[in-house]
Design a protein around this motif. Structure first.
Motif, PDB file in Angstrom:
ATOM      1  N   ASP A 160       0.846  -1.196   0.000  1.00 47.29           N
ATOM      2  CA  ASP A 160       0.000   0.000   0.000  1.00 47.29           C
ATOM      3  C   ASP A 160       0.882   1.246   0.000  1.00 47.29           C
ATOM      4  OD1 ASP A 160      -1.901   1.935   0.294  1.00 47.29           O
ATOM      5  OD2 ASP A 160      -2.822   1.074   2.100  1.00 47.29           O
ATOM      6  N   ILE A 161       0.740   2.076  -1.072  1.00 45.63           N
ATOM      7  CA  ILE A 161       1.547   3.309  -1.152  1.00 45.63           C
ATOM      8  C   ILE A 161       0.671   4.556  -1.060  1.00 45.63           C
ATOM      9  CG2 ILE A 161       3.416   2.236  -2.452  1.00 45.63           C
ATOM     10  CD1 ILE A 161       2.200   3.360  -5.018  1.00 45.63           C
ATOM     11  N   GLY A 162      -0.603   4.348  -0.641  1.00 43.28           N
ATOM     12  CA  GLY A 162      -1.516   5.465  -0.463  1.00 43.28           C
ATOM     13  C   GLY A 162      -2.298   5.813  -1.724  1.00 43.28           C
ATOM     14  N   ASP A 164      -5.154   4.869  -2.608  1.00 50.53           N
ATOM     15  CA  ASP A 164      -5.740   3.642  -3.181  1.00 50.53           C
ATOM     16  C   ASP A 164      -4.861   3.027  -4.276  1.00 50.53           C
ATOM     17  OD1 ASP A 164      -8.000   3.732  -1.550  1.00 50.53           O
ATOM     18  OD2 ASP A 164      -9.047   5.095  -2.936  1.00 50.53           O
ATOM     19  N   SER A 165      -3.557   3.131  -4.088  1.00 55.83           N
ATOM     20  CA  SER A 165      -2.599   2.550  -5.036  1.00 55.83           C
ATOM     21  C   SER A 165      -1.730   1.532  -4.315  1.00 55.83           C
ATOM     22  CB  SER A 165      -1.727   3.650  -5.667  1.00 55.83           C
ATOM     23  OG  SER A 165      -2.522   4.553  -6.416  1.00 55.83           O
ATOM     24  N   TYR A 166      -1.267   0.565  -5.096  1.00 60.17           N
ATOM     25  CA  TYR A 166      -0.470  -0.537  -4.534  1.00 60.17           C
ATOM     26  C   TYR A 166       0.686  -0.839  -5.490  1.00 60.17           C
ATOM     27  CZ  TYR A 166      -4.702  -1.048  -1.785  1.00 60.17           C
ATOM     28  OH  TYR A 166      -5.791  -0.800  -0.975  1.00 60.17           O
ATOM     29  N   MET A 167       1.857  -1.036  -4.897  1.00 57.75           N
ATOM     30  CA  MET A 167       3.041  -1.320  -5.702  1.00 57.75           C
ATOM     31  C   MET A 167       3.454  -2.778  -5.512  1.00 57.75           C
ATOM     32  SD  MET A 167       6.858   0.377  -5.581  1.00 57.75           S
ATOM     33  CE  MET A 167       6.280   1.973  -6.173  1.00 57.75           C
ATOM     34  N   ILE A 168       3.765  -3.447  -6.624  1.00 56.92           N
ATOM     35  CA  ILE A 168       4.253  -4.832  -6.553  1.00 56.92           C
ATOM     36  C   ILE A 168       5.684  -4.802  -6.031  1.00 56.92           C
ATOM     37  CG2 ILE A 168       4.833  -6.888  -7.885  1.00 56.92           C
ATOM     38  CD1 ILE A 168       2.571  -6.195  -9.791  1.00 56.92           C
ATOM     39  N   THR A 169       5.856  -5.365  -4.835  1.00 59.14           N
ATOM     40  CA  THR A 169       7.127  -5.259  -4.122  1.00 59.14           C
ATOM     41  C   THR A 169       7.689  -6.645  -3.852  1.00 59.14           C
ATOM     42  OG1 THR A 169       6.302  -3.251  -3.055  1.00 59.14           O
ATOM     43  CG2 THR A 169       8.247  -4.300  -2.070  1.00 59.14           C
ATOM     44  N   GLU A 170       8.989  -6.763  -3.990  1.00 60.01           N
ATOM     45  CA  GLU A 170       9.643  -8.055  -3.768  1.00 60.01           C
ATOM     46  C   GLU A 170       9.562  -8.436  -2.299  1.00 60.01           C
ATOM     47  OE1 GLU A 170      13.831 -10.346  -4.911  1.00 60.01           O
ATOM     48  OE2 GLU A 170      13.606  -8.185  -5.217  1.00 60.01           O
ATOM     49  N   GLY A 171       9.232  -9.710  -2.028  1.00 53.17           N
ATOM     50  CA  GLY A 171       9.097 -10.170  -0.659  1.00 53.17           C
ATOM     51  C   GLY A 171      10.430 -10.261   0.058  1.00 53.17           C
ATOM     52  N   THR A 172      10.368 -10.094   1.371  1.00 51.13           N
ATOM     53  CA  THR A 172      11.583 -10.167   2.185  1.00 51.13           C
ATOM     54  C   THR A 172      11.637 -11.421   3.049  1.00 51.13           C
ATOM     55  OG1 THR A 172      10.488  -8.884   3.905  1.00 51.13           O
ATOM     56  CG2 THR A 172      11.792  -7.655   2.280  1.00 51.13           C
ATOM     57  N   ASN A 173      10.535 -12.156   3.120  1.00 50.04           N
ATOM     58  CA  ASN A 173      10.500 -13.383   3.926  1.00 50.04           C
ATOM     59  C   ASN A 173      10.994 -14.540   3.062  1.00 50.04           C
ATOM     60  OD1 ASN A 173      10.050 -15.335   5.828  1.00 50.04           O
ATOM     61  ND2 ASN A 173       7.835 -15.419   5.487  1.00 50.04           N
ATOM     62  N   ASN A 256      -5.643  -4.058  -4.494  1.00 54.91           N
ATOM     63  CA  ASN A 256      -4.756  -4.851  -3.648  1.00 54.91           C
ATOM     64  C   ASN A 256      -4.917  -6.333  -4.009  1.00 54.91           C
ATOM     65  OD1 ASN A 256      -3.054  -5.747  -1.676  1.00 54.91           O
ATOM     66  ND2 ASN A 256      -4.470  -5.383   0.018  1.00 54.91           N
ATOM     67  N   LEU A 257      -3.923  -6.899  -4.685  1.00 53.05           N
ATOM     68  CA  LEU A 257      -3.987  -8.282  -5.125  1.00 53.05           C
ATOM     69  C   LEU A 257      -3.413  -9.212  -4.065  1.00 53.05           C
ATOM     70  CD1 LEU A 257      -2.830  -7.959  -8.868  1.00 53.05           C
ATOM     71  CD2 LEU A 257      -5.165  -7.976  -7.958  1.00 53.05           C
ATOM     72  N   THR A 258      -4.008 -10.390  -3.959  1.00 56.13           N
ATOM     73  CA  THR A 258      -3.512 -11.390  -3.009  1.00 56.13           C
ATOM     74  C   THR A 258      -2.268 -12.081  -3.578  1.00 56.13           C
ATOM     75  OG1 THR A 258      -4.841 -13.176  -3.934  1.00 56.13           O
ATOM     76  CG2 THR A 258      -5.869 -11.790  -2.223  1.00 56.13           C
ATOM     77  N   PHE A 259      -1.638 -12.860  -2.709  1.00 54.83           N
ATOM     78  CA  PHE A 259      -0.438 -13.602  -3.129  1.00 54.83           C
ATOM     79  C   PHE A 259      -0.751 -14.527  -4.308  1.00 54.83           C
ATOM     80  CE2 PHE A 259       2.500 -17.161  -2.935  1.00 54.83           C
ATOM     81  CZ  PHE A 259       3.727 -16.542  -2.765  1.00 54.83           C
ATOM     82  N   ASP A 260      -1.870 -15.254  -4.216  1.00 52.19           N
ATOM     83  CA  ASP A 260      -2.219 -16.194  -5.292  1.00 52.19           C
ATOM     84  C   ASP A 260      -2.563 -15.478  -6.590  1.00 52.19           C
ATOM     85  OD1 ASP A 260      -1.804 -18.393  -3.695  1.00 52.19           O
ATOM     86  OD2 ASP A 260      -3.901 -18.519  -3.047  1.00 52.19           O
ATOM     87  N   GLN A 261      -3.091 -14.237  -6.492  1.00 52.90           N
ATOM     88  CA  GLN A 261      -3.403 -13.472  -7.695  1.00 52.90           C
ATOM     89  C   GLN A 261      -2.147 -12.957  -8.390  1.00 52.90           C
ATOM     90  OE1 GLN A 261      -6.098 -10.680  -5.730  1.00 52.90           O
ATOM     91  NE2 GLN A 261      -7.804 -11.470  -6.972  1.00 52.90           N
TER      92      GLN A 261
END
Length: 287
Positions: A160-162, A164-173, A256-261
């Motif tokens: 969430d970048i504010g 109502d926008s969302y950025m596809i970000t590389e996971g850290t886990n 906001n897309l889920t992991f599976d999406q």
């Protein structure tokens, strides 16, 4: 002179390496069933102490291929055949490879006549001899866990970048290992099967499932300790997640897309290490 000596020596070596072994089956004795383990090679078989007043019928079966049934000739049981103390009858010569079996069965019949003067045959005994060569090796089945080292991960999330926008970000886990309950099969050639040795070596392959019901396939060399504990290393083909092709890293979305999406599955090759145990039943099976 030297050439004659060399030729004689070569012929001698050839005869020694291609010599046949003879097996004689005593059809007058009390041993009617016997199983004999032999080396691969050419073997000649014959019957000894044949009673010329009886009829003998033979069959020879090699592995899954049945040799045509051999019968003694019509004149074998008639009078006039020399009756010595040890009459022999040829059976045949067979080449046996490793892992093959030859079964020779000899049915013995008394010859007589019925009330009308017709010839009768009454079976009195059966001799069955089995000649087995050693297998090329042995398969061992073990159950255990394989740990796959994840060399590269391509998982992302919607940040969430504010506005109502969302950025596809590389996971850290980033997990380093996937672990799978696994069924392993190990091939041990005879040259590596050494009795009373603590350690043995073989080639293993196996299949397994992780806890997300994802199938994996394994292949690699193994070391076995005292028949029951096997440690293997090698390569595994297994499922991993990656970003769907319609998305890119740092792409901005309005939902906001889920992991599976965001992800789909693909097959990846990674190294693994496993430990497995030789058990009498599958420990992962539930009743």
């Amino acid at each position: 002179m030297k050439s004659i000596f060399s030729l004689t020596f070569i012929l001698l070596i050839f005869n020694l390496t291609h010599a046949q072994t003879n097996f004689k089956i005593d059809v007058s004795g009390n041993v009617t069933d016997q199983e004999i383990t032999i080396k691969a090679g050419a073997y000649h078989f014959s019957m000894t102490h044949v009673d010329v007043s009886k009829q003998y019928k033979l069959s020879a079966i090699k592995e899954n291929m049945t040799i045509e049934k051999l019968e003694t000739p019509e004149g074998f049981g008639v009078r006039g055949v020399a009756a010595g103390p040890n009459v022999e009858r040829e059976i045949g010569t067979f080449d046996l490879l490793n892992g093959e079996q030859l079964t020779i069965t000899i049915d013995v019949f008394d010859i007589g006549k019925d009330a009308d003067g017709n010839r009768t045959e009454t079976k009195t005994s059966t001799f069955k001899y089995i000649y087995k060569t050693k297998a090329r090796g042995q398969w061992r089945t073990t159950f255990g866990f394989n740990f796959i080292y994840i060399t590269k991960q391509d998982t992302y999330f919607s940040k969430d970048i504010g506005d109502d926008s969302y950025m596809i970000t590389e996971g850290t886990n980033r997990k380093k290992f996937d672990y799978h309950p696994t069924l392993m099969f190990t091939w041990l050639p005879n040259s590596y099967i050494k009795g009373n040795k603590n350690w043995q070596f073989g080639l293993s392959g196996g299949i397994g499932y992780d806890f997300d019901s994802s199938l994996s396939v394994f292949l690699g060399p193994s070391i076995i300790y005292n028949e029951n504990i096997t440690v293997s290393i090698g390569g595994a083909f297994h499922n991993q997640k990656r970003l769907l092709s319609q998305y890119t890293k740092n792409q901005v979305l309005n939902e906001n897309l889920t992991f599976d999406q965001l992800h789909d599955d693909y097959i990846r090759f990674n190294p693994f290490v496993s430990i497995s145990f030789r058990l009498d039943k599958n420990p992962f099976k539930t009743d």
